[in-house]
Design a protein around this motif. Structure first.
Motif: not given
Lengths: 233, 233
Positions: B2-26
């Motif tokens: 779904t487009s929402t799942k897609q958006r969740i992954l895109d946004t998570s990826l951008a945040l993980f790359n910029r801030q580090g996965e462990r600094n990003v919560t759901t």
């Protein structure tokens, strides 16, 4: 350093290498030493201080072994450097295994680490320069720089790579050490194309000394190990 | 998907790359998407599931780009491989940056990762074999194996190495990408000694394409950056 401080560091190092730094608490360390947590805290207020003290040890040992040679290099001197590198990589393997976690947890350690890398690459450049001057490798300046950076990458990544692919090895010292040794073999692969003269004649001897049997296909990738065990044993 | 799942992954990826996965919560992810945490949980029950879904994406993309060529290789095909590798390394840089943490947190991911490495090295062996068959590199079997393992080490360690030495780069995309590109330059250093014919003629062009100005002396080690900025700009 008092003997208790020394013992705390030795025991912590052994536990970190075997179980991973994040799985070891100061209580575990105190218990393994048979001392009270209060006694431990008297010497080191927290685990971060122990990690820092171990990093200082690692740093001193590795930089000490990377002194540029006083005389012309020959292939036997290279064995000395490889053995020194291997000893440090092996002895402090918990450190590079979990580097990102450790640096993230302690900005001061992160700064020390950057200074350390700078010192290592400066000494590395001197050593590779001496290898060139002594006619052991034939490289231009750009090749030398590329070779040095790639050697550092293998040196600093190998423990973590091995651990990511074979986490079980941490509990099996013989396997773990065999896998770590193979990191030196990969460094030999790096410099092999540039070897000349006497050093090239001894290439096969050097490869055999560090090559882990089936490391890349079986050990490293966790494929069936019988064949690898036989060859390595 | 779904487009929402897609958006969740895109946004998570951008945040993980910029801030580090462990600094990003759901919660951070939901907030960045402008959706409720409940809506996020409906699609992914926890952050680990998002990381796993991103790993699947990364894996599919990288393995897809490592298909062995149908025809004879030439140096231009190599550019394609390097660009594909770089794109994956850059797009999913959070993953290798913090690999040990991620694998430690999720044994299932750790197993998938091992299978992935096996698939990568199998495809890598085919590609290096094709490079040899096409007369682009001249290597014997042992050199080919060593070259492939060392290429994988750089590929999988570069993001973490850069991040350990330049944590500030995560917040500066231009610098971060320049540093990541230089990882390809280091791979070119690896294969350079083995290049023959046409590929050797284009070596300087390839080096210039990926070389980060002053990466090893200034950028990578965090020395004064003015000179590096000027040269790289």
């Amino acid at each position: 350093m008092t003997s208790t401080k020394q013992r705390i560091l030795d025991t912590s190092l052994a536990l970190f290498n075997r179980q991973g730094e994040r799985n070891v608490t100061t209580n575990h360390i105190a218990e393994a030493l048979g001392i009270s947590p209060g006694n431990l805290y008297y010497h080191y207020r927290n685990k971060g201080m122990i990690v820092s003290a171990l990093f200082d040890r690692y740093q001193a040992q590795l930089l000490g072994s990377l002194e540029a040679p006083q005389e012309a290099m020959n292939w036997r001197v290279k064995v000395y450097y490889f053995e020194s590198l291997l000893a440090s990589m092996w002895q402090f393997r918990f450190f590079h295994r979990d580097l990102s976690h450790l640096l993230h947890a302690d900005p001061e350690l992160a700064q020390s680490y950057r200074n350390f890398v700078q010192a290592v690459t400066e000494r590395g450049a001197l050593i590779f320069g001496a290898l060139r001057d002594s006619g052991i490798i034939k490289v231009d300046d750009e090749q030398l720089q590329g070779l040095m950076v790639n050697t550092w990458i293998i040196m600093s990544s190998w423990a973590s790579l091995v651990h990511g692919l074979r986490p079980d090895a941490a509990g099996d010292e013989a396997l773990d050490e065999r896998l770590m040794r193979h990191g030196i073999y990969q460094m030999i692969c790096l410099e092999e194309p540039f070897l000349t003269g006497e050093a090239r004649e001894h290439l096969e001897e050097m490869r055999a000394r560090y090559r882990g049997a089936e490391v890349t296909t079986s050990l490293l990738l966790g494929l069936p190990e019988e064949a690898a065990e036989e060859k390595a044993g």
